[in-house]
Design an enzyme around this catalytic site. Structure first.
Site, PDB file in Angstrom:
ATOM      1  N   ASP A 175      -2.199  -4.266   9.987  1.00  0.00           N
ATOM      2  CA  ASP A 175      -2.672  -4.652  11.311  1.00  0.00           C
ATOM      3  C   ASP A 175      -3.573  -3.518  11.816  1.00  0.00           C
ATOM      4  OD1 ASP A 175      -2.649  -5.990  13.942  1.00  0.00           O
ATOM      5  OD2 ASP A 175      -1.371  -4.317  14.538  1.00  0.00           O
ATOM      6  N   ASP A 216      -5.012  -2.837  15.735  1.00  0.00           N
ATOM      7  CA  ASP A 216      -4.635  -2.262  17.027  1.00  0.00           C
ATOM      8  C   ASP A 216      -3.127  -2.091  17.139  1.00  0.00           C
ATOM      9  OD1 ASP A 216      -7.216  -2.065  17.865  1.00  0.00           O
ATOM     10  OD2 ASP A 216      -7.175  -3.804  19.181  1.00  0.00           O
ATOM     11  N   ASP A 248       2.965  -3.549  14.063  1.00  0.00           N
ATOM     12  CA  ASP A 248       3.631  -2.882  15.184  1.00  0.00           C
ATOM     13  C   ASP A 248       4.392  -3.837  16.096  1.00  0.00           C
ATOM     14  OD1 ASP A 248       1.066  -3.950  16.115  1.00  0.00           O
ATOM     15  OD2 ASP A 248       1.468  -2.882  17.982  1.00  0.00           O
TER      16      ASP A 248
END
Length: 260
Positions: A13, A15, A176
């Site tokens: 991923d 951001d 995240d």
């Protein structure tokens, strides 16, 4: 420490995992609110609302609620103001998290191919990763326009696996948020999450990834050994059945402006 024995490639991923977008997103939100003649918002609240793309961030900011929604007319007006600030000509304030560069360099040295998936549009994600000096590490960067459905749907994971010529079971997903975990579980992929990203103000451990990390610098230590070689920029030819069944579905354009 958990050891992953069957990982051949990694899907990152962007951001909240590789880079921290908060300063750019907060500036874009502030510009949007000024354009709408609304008061500024508490930065701490905005941090809890980041995730799932720009449109949902706009909905949440304007309603001040995680599940809030505004009308299509208001969303379109707010989106134009948001993007005008976010995609302006100024240098980005987004920065790599500590340990990311060391992680990518080590995986490259071990010939473990990497893909980056993001809810940004692909062109912007490419530009941002180049500006951060890490674009060359990835065989492909897949934005929202390269996937028919965003997370938590596993479409991006299937597409990444097809590009790299590996099974989803061999593709380590690194993210995240709970959306990353759900997408990985749906694809049957192992998943590791960082503790420092954006997960709506909730500890990522509650989503039950395979393990969590304080820094990506320790990620290469978890991958026991790659099962095959791959070189970023070249990739591995995908098996015809896998590529045909997944890539055609995944590459249909997806509408809307998305960032994550």
């Amino acid at each position: 420490m958990v050891k992953l024995e069957s990982v051949s490639a990694v899907c990152f991923d962007l951001d909240g995992t590789l880079a921290d977008p908060f300063d750019d997103l907060y500036e874009a939100v502030s510009g949007m609110l000024r354009g709408l003649s609304l008061p500024d918002e508490d930065p701490h609240a905005i941090k809890d609302w980041i995730g799932d793309g720009a449109d949902l961030l706009i909905h949440r900011v304007l309603t001040r609620h995680i599940d809030g929604r505004v009308s299509t007319r208001v969303l379109n007006q707010a989106r134009a103001l948001f993007l005008s600030s976010y995609l302006g000509s100024k240098p980005p304030k987004t920065r790599l998290y500590p340990g990311v560069l060391a992680c990518l360099e080590t995986l490259l040295q071990r010939h473990i191919p990497m893909v980056c998936t993001t809810d940004m549009q692909t062109a912007h994600a490419n530009s941002l990763l180049r500006a951060l000096g890490v674009g060359h590490f990835f065989t492909r960067i897949l934005g929202a326009d390269a996937m028919s459905v965003g997370k938590p749907d596993p479409d991006g994971i299937y597409e990444a696996a097809a590009i790299l010529g590996v099974s989803p079971l061999e593709l380590l997903v690194v993210g995240d948020s709970v959306s990353d975990v759900h997408a990985a579980r749906a694809a049957g992929s192992p998943v590791i999450c960082v503790n420092y990203g954006y997960n709506y103000g909730t500890g990522i451990q509650k989503a039950c990834p395979d393990t969590t990390l304080d820094t990506l610098a320790s990620l290469p230590n978890i991958i026991a050994r790659p099962n095959r070689l791959g070189v970023p920029g070249q990739g591995v030819t995908a098996p015809p059945v896998l590529a045909g069944s997944l890539r055609g579905r995944a590459m249909r354009p997806k509408g809307g402006a998305q960032f994550r």
